[in-house]
Scaffold this active site. Structure first.
Site, PDB file in Angstrom:
ATOM      1  CE  LYS A  28       8.421  -5.374  -0.993  1.00 46.51           C
ATOM      2  NZ  LYS A  28       7.250  -4.524  -1.279  1.00 46.51           N
ATOM      3  CB  SER A  29       8.803   0.109   3.545  1.00 50.32           C
ATOM      4  OG  SER A  29       7.729  -0.763   3.340  1.00 50.32           O
ATOM      5  NE  ARG A  33       8.031   5.092   3.143  1.00 50.56           N
ATOM      6  CZ  ARG A  33       7.275   4.081   2.686  1.00 50.56           C
ATOM      7  NH1 ARG A  33       7.835   3.047   2.082  1.00 50.56           N
ATOM      8  NH2 ARG A  33       5.955   4.121   2.817  1.00 50.56           N
ATOM      9  CB  SER A 174      -2.977   3.048   1.898  1.00 47.60           C
ATOM     10  OG  SER A 174      -1.900   3.078   0.979  1.00 47.60           O
ATOM     11  CD  GLN A 176       1.789   0.835  -1.612  1.00 54.33           C
ATOM     12  OE1 GLN A 176       0.853   0.943  -2.401  1.00 54.33           O
ATOM     13  NE2 GLN A 176       2.514  -0.276  -1.530  1.00 54.33           N
ATOM     14  CG  ASP A 327       2.988  -6.210   3.136  1.00 54.45           C
ATOM     15  OD1 ASP A 327       1.939  -6.127   2.457  1.00 54.45           O
ATOM     16  OD2 ASP A 327       3.859  -5.323   3.142  1.00 54.45           O
ATOM     17  CE  LYS A 354      -1.766  -4.561   1.130  1.00 48.59           C
ATOM     18  NZ  LYS A 354      -1.138  -3.261   1.317  1.00 48.59           N
ATOM     19  NE  ARG A 358       0.115 -10.177  -0.780  1.00 46.96           N
ATOM     20  CZ  ARG A 358       1.064  -9.292  -0.476  1.00 46.96           C
ATOM     21  NH1 ARG A 358       0.938  -8.531   0.600  1.00 46.96           N
ATOM     22  NH2 ARG A 358       2.125  -9.168  -1.228  1.00 46.96           N
TER      23      ARG A 358
HETATM   24  C1  S3P Z   1       4.035  -0.249   1.877  1.00 45.31           C
HETATM   25  C2  S3P Z   1       2.754  -0.118   2.314  1.00 45.31           C
HETATM   26  C3  S3P Z   1       1.774  -1.214   2.309  1.00 45.31           C
HETATM   27  C4  S3P Z   1       2.423  -2.569   2.101  1.00 45.31           C
HETATM   28  C5  S3P Z   1       3.471  -2.539   1.041  1.00 45.31           C
HETATM   29  C6  S3P Z   1       4.558  -1.532   1.395  1.00 45.31           C
HETATM   30  C7  S3P Z   1       4.921   0.915   1.922  1.00 45.31           C
HETATM   31  O1  S3P Z   1       0.861  -1.001   1.257  1.00 45.31           O
HETATM   32  O2  S3P Z   1       1.463  -3.543   1.813  1.00 45.31           O
HETATM   33  O3  S3P Z   1       4.064  -3.800   0.871  1.00 45.31           O
HETATM   34  O4  S3P Z   1       6.154   0.763   1.787  1.00 45.31           O
HETATM   35  O5  S3P Z   1       4.416   2.038   2.106  1.00 45.31           O
HETATM   36  P1  S3P Z   1      -0.431  -0.039   1.452  1.00 45.31           P
HETATM   37  O6  S3P Z   1       0.039   1.331   1.628  1.00 45.31           O
HETATM   38  O7  S3P Z   1      -1.219  -0.199   0.173  1.00 45.31           O
HETATM   39  O8  S3P Z   1      -1.152  -0.607   2.635  1.00 45.31           O
END
Ligand code: S3P
Length: 448
Positions: A28-29, A33, A174, A176, A327, A354, A358
């Site tokens: 997914k990440s 991107r 994080s 993100q 996660d 999240k 969680r």
């Molecule tokens: C992700 C970062 C994580 C993760 C999320 C995906 C990403 O979140 O929990 O499912 O793709 O950068 P955080 O950046 O809030 O830790």
């Protein structure tokens, strides 16, 4: 988008051995991107193995709204004709990111240094989540954000017409936030520097370099220092998205707690910033092996083989490992309930912000199924009952959180009585083939 439709109550019945090959979907990440960087490159990026879950499809839609051409081909591959760094058009409509924190935060970063505005919204879960962690650093570039109380969506970002580069120390672990700052830095002149005290997933750094940006990473006493030179011309790429270790976690953990199981989960990315769960499971005594270890697209990859593991023990999970398995704590807590003794999970405050809180969501559902859980602000402890000793029989709320729903479905497989969730619809955000895949291994999942 999850949470907008009818809830799907689901039940997982105790089942016999799980066996076979579990081909889980793309990461997914990396999928988010690939679409966003593809949209910021000049020319056509080709992507195979893209996760076609709701979260990523919402990001594809958003990239179209910003002017990129995003196409799914008949063979399941995707192409993105990018508009170049600084080339985003102003969207005509509100951008709905559905359930996806990664989608909205990365896209906000990517557009924040262009002279355009965009309004973002999401589902009931996303509209509760904190956005100030992203809009604070974006303000340093010159972007403005106007949202609801507490920095929540819906929110409008007015991009900086004349952005300046920033130096930013990320206050929470994080990826993100780190990624939003790096994506914003793409259209700022000069060098943008991001410092993280704890290493989080590094897909953005790796992929930016792959797209031809000048990016360096140094480990220093301050932490990981990432330096990006702005205004590159990103070159389109051919990307093969590896399978998602966070999705692999579900068939792996299900096999460990279901009698007689032997499951192979091939082609899983074992990037050290993502693989903490598998290390933890092995420390607990899980029969989990890495087969056919190799490197693909610059990432370590292996086939995971998980077998029924009746003698697992509770452990203290090192807090410094949290970012690499953030996660996976929900499904780890299900394995912990099937281990002997207490599993202590500390340094996990981020779990509270999240898709759901969680710790709270899992604690409620575990207790409803006969498992004792203790919790504090940034820690929780699960009192293991031993293999096959979880009573089950309870109904759990999934709180619009895919990983909560899937974790309780896994719990039912090894429990003494069926385990239900009030709504399994969020599973489609990240793992749309969860039900047929687990059913094919021998799980007994049922929609009410
Ligand atoms: C992700 C970062 C994580 C993760 C999320 C995906 C990403 O979140 O929990 O499912 O793709 O950068 P955080 O950046 O809030 O830790």
């Amino acid at each position: 988008m999850s949470g907008h439709g009818t809830p799907i109550p689901m039940t997982s019945h105790p089942c016999g051995p799980l066996s076979g090959v579990a081909e889980v979907p793309g990461d997914k990440s990396i999928s988010h991107r690939a679409l966003i960087l593809g949209a910021m490159a000049v020319g056509e990026t080709r992507i195979t193995g893209l996760l076609e879950g709701e979260d990523v499809l919402d990001t594809a839609k958003a990239m179209r709204a910003f002017g990129a051409e995003v196409t799914r081909h008949a063979d399941g591959s995707w192409s993105v004709h990018g508009v170049g760094v600084g080339g985003f058009a102003e969207p005509e409509q509100v951008i709905d990111c559905g359930n996806s924190g990664t989608g909205v935060r990365l896209i906000m970063g990517a557009m924040a240094t262009s002279p355009i505005s965009a309004t973002f919204t999401g589902d009931a879960s996303l509209n509760k989540r904190p956005m100030a962690r992203v809009t604070d650093p974006l303000a340093l570039f010159g972007a403005q954000a106007v949202g609801r109380e507490g920095g929540r969506l819906p929110m409008t970002i007015v991009g900086a017409a004349d952005p300046v580069p920033v130096r930013y120390e990320v206050p929470v672990p994080s990826a993100q936030v780190k990624s939003a700052v790096l994506l914003a830095g793409l259209n700022a002149p000069g060098q943008t520097v991001v410092i993280e005290k704890e290493a989080t997933r590094d897909h953005s750094e790796r992929m930016l370099a792959g797209f031809g940006a000048e990016v360096t990473v140094e480990d220093t006493d301050e932490g990981r220092v990432i330096t990006l030179t702005g205004r590159p011309e990103l070159k389109p790429q051919v990307i093969a998205v590896p399978r998602d270790p966070s999705s692999a976690a579900f068939p792996v953990c299900a096999a460990l707690i279901t009698p007689g199981s032997d499951v192979l989960v091939p082609g899983i990315g074992l990037n050290p910033t993502r693989a903490g769960l598998f290390t933890t499971l092995r420390e607990m005594g899980a029969d989990l092996t890495y087969e056919n270890e190799r490197t693909e697209g610059g990432e370590p990859v292996a086939d995971l083989r998980a077998r029924y593991s009746p003698d697992m023990k509770g452990i203290t999970v090192p807090p410094e490992r949290a970012a690499s398995m953030i996660d996976e704590y929900p499904v780890l807590s299900v394995v912990a309930a099937n281990a002997q003794g207490v599993t202590m999970m500390g340094g996990v405050k981020e779990l509270r912000v999240k898709e759901s809180d969680r710790i709270d969501a899992m604690a409620r559902g575990l207790r409803a199924n006969g498992v004792t859980v203790e919790e504090g602000d940034d820690w929780w402890a699960v009192h293991g009952l031993g293999i096959g000793k979880v009573p089950g029989g309870g109904t759990c709320e999934s709180f619009l959180d895919h990983r909560i729903a899937m974790s309780f479905m896994v719990m039912g497989m090894g429990a003494q009585a069926p385990v239900s969730v009030n709504d399994g619809s969020p599973i489609a955000t990240s793992f749309p083939i969860f039900e047929p895949l687990m059913g094919g291994l021998g799980a007994k999942l049922e929609r009410a």
